[in-house]
Write a protein that holds these residues in place. Structure first.
Motif, mmCIF file in Angstrom:
data_model
loop_
_atom_site.group_PDB
_atom_site.id
_atom_site.type_symbol
_atom_site.label_atom_id
_atom_site.label_comp_id
_atom_site.label_asym_id
_atom_site.label_seq_id
_atom_site.Cartn_x
_atom_site.Cartn_y
_atom_site.Cartn_z
ATOM 1 N N VAL A 10 -23.666 56.989 71.098
ATOM 2 C CA VAL A 10 -23.056 58.302 71.326
ATOM 3 C C VAL A 10 -22.611 58.849 69.976
ATOM 4 O O VAL A 10 -22.097 58.109 69.143
ATOM 5 C CB VAL A 10 -21.856 58.173 72.283
ATOM 6 C CG1 VAL A 10 -21.175 59.506 72.496
ATOM 7 C CG2 VAL A 10 -22.294 57.591 73.602
ATOM 8 N N ALA A 11 -22.812 60.129 69.777
ATOM 9 C CA ALA A 11 -22.400 60.750 68.523
ATOM 10 C C ALA A 11 -20.889 60.663 68.358
ATOM 11 O O ALA A 11 -20.143 60.715 69.325
ATOM 12 C CB ALA A 11 -22.840 62.210 68.494
ATOM 13 N N ALA A 12 -20.454 60.546 67.135
ATOM 14 C CA ALA A 12 -19.031 60.423 66.848
ATOM 15 C C ALA A 12 -18.321 61.769 66.859
ATOM 16 O O ALA A 12 -17.129 61.834 66.633
ATOM 17 C CB ALA A 12 -18.837 59.748 65.493
ATOM 18 N N THR A 13 -19.030 62.823 67.111
ATOM 19 C CA THR A 13 -18.431 64.150 67.113
ATOM 20 C C THR A 13 -18.364 64.698 68.529
ATOM 21 O O THR A 13 -18.976 64.164 69.441
ATOM 22 C CB THR A 13 -19.239 65.108 66.214
ATOM 23 O OG1 THR A 13 -18.556 66.352 66.149
ATOM 24 C CG2 THR A 13 -20.630 65.337 66.755
ATOM 25 N N SER A 14 -17.636 65.746 68.704
ATOM 26 C CA SER A 14 -17.497 66.380 70.011
ATOM 27 C C SER A 14 -18.740 67.210 70.315
ATOM 28 O O SER A 14 -19.419 67.707 69.419
ATOM 29 C CB SER A 14 -16.269 67.285 69.987
ATOM 30 O OG SER A 14 -16.243 68.096 71.129
ATOM 31 N N THR A 15 -19.005 67.390 71.590
ATOM 32 C CA THR A 15 -20.129 68.243 71.978
ATOM 33 C C THR A 15 -19.833 69.709 71.686
ATOM 34 O O THR A 15 -20.732 70.540 71.707
ATOM 35 C CB THR A 15 -20.439 68.079 73.472
ATOM 36 O OG1 THR A 15 -19.264 68.359 74.219
ATOM 37 C CG2 THR A 15 -20.932 66.683 73.768
ATOM 38 N N ALA A 16 -18.579 70.039 71.401
ATOM 39 C CA ALA A 16 -18.231 71.415 71.054
ATOM 40 C C ALA A 16 -18.869 71.829 69.735
ATOM 41 O O ALA A 16 -19.049 73.023 69.478
ATOM 42 C CB ALA A 16 -16.722 71.573 70.978
#
Length: 131
Positions: A85-91
Motif C-alpha cells: 500500500v502506498a505510504a501516502t493518502s489517496t487524497a
C-alpha cells in the motif's frame, strides 16, 4: 501481530485487552527496575545494562514462543496475502493534475451547490494546459 494472528475468531477484543495489560505492566515496572539497576552501583551505565538484560529476556521469550507452537497449514492458508500500500493518502491523487482523478475531470461529475449538475465540457485552468 503475533497475538492477533493466533487469536481465535471472536476473541480479538479479549486478546487486545491482554496486550494492553501487558504493556501497562511493563510501563509501570520498567522504570522502577531501571532505577534499581542504576542504584546497585552501576550508576548511569546501569540503564544500558538494564536495556541489554530486558532485550535478552525478550529475545529468549520470542524464540521459545516461536518454537512452542508452529503455525498449522490451515492458519497459513487462511491468511490474507500481503498487498503493498502506498505510504501516502489517496487524497494526493485528487490534488495531482496528472492523475485520472484530477480536478478538471472531477468537476464535471460534481453537482453545483446551488443548482443542478453541470453538463457539457469543462474548461481546464490555464496553468494546467499541456501538463
Amino acid at each position: 501481530a503475533h497475538a492477533a494472528d493466533r487469536a481465535p475468531a471472536g476473541q480479538h477484543t479479549r486478546m487486545m485487552a491482554g496486550v494492553l495489560l501487558a504493556w501497562a505492566a511493563g510501563s509501570t515496572v520498567g522504570p522502577i527496575a531501571a532505577g534499581l539497576f542504576m542504584q546497585v552501583g552501576l550508576g548511569p551505565s546501569g540503564l544500558f545494562v538494564y536495556a541489554a538484560v530486558a532485550y535478552a529476556v525478550l529475545v529468549a521469550l520470542m524464540l521459545h514462543r516461536r518454537g512452542a507452537r508452529p503455525s498449522t497449514e490451515e492458519e497459513i492458508d487462511a491468511k490474507i496475502p500481503f498487498a503493498p500500500v502506498a505510504a501516502t493518502s489517496t487524497a494526493a491523487a485528487d490534488l495531482d493534475p496528472r492523475s485520472d482523478l484530477g480536478h478538471a475531470d472531477r468537476e464535471a461529475e460534481l453537482p453545483l451547490r446551488d443548482g443542478p449538475p453541470r453538463s457539457g465540457p469543462t474548461e481546464t485552468p490555464k496553468d494546467l494546459d499541456g501538463v
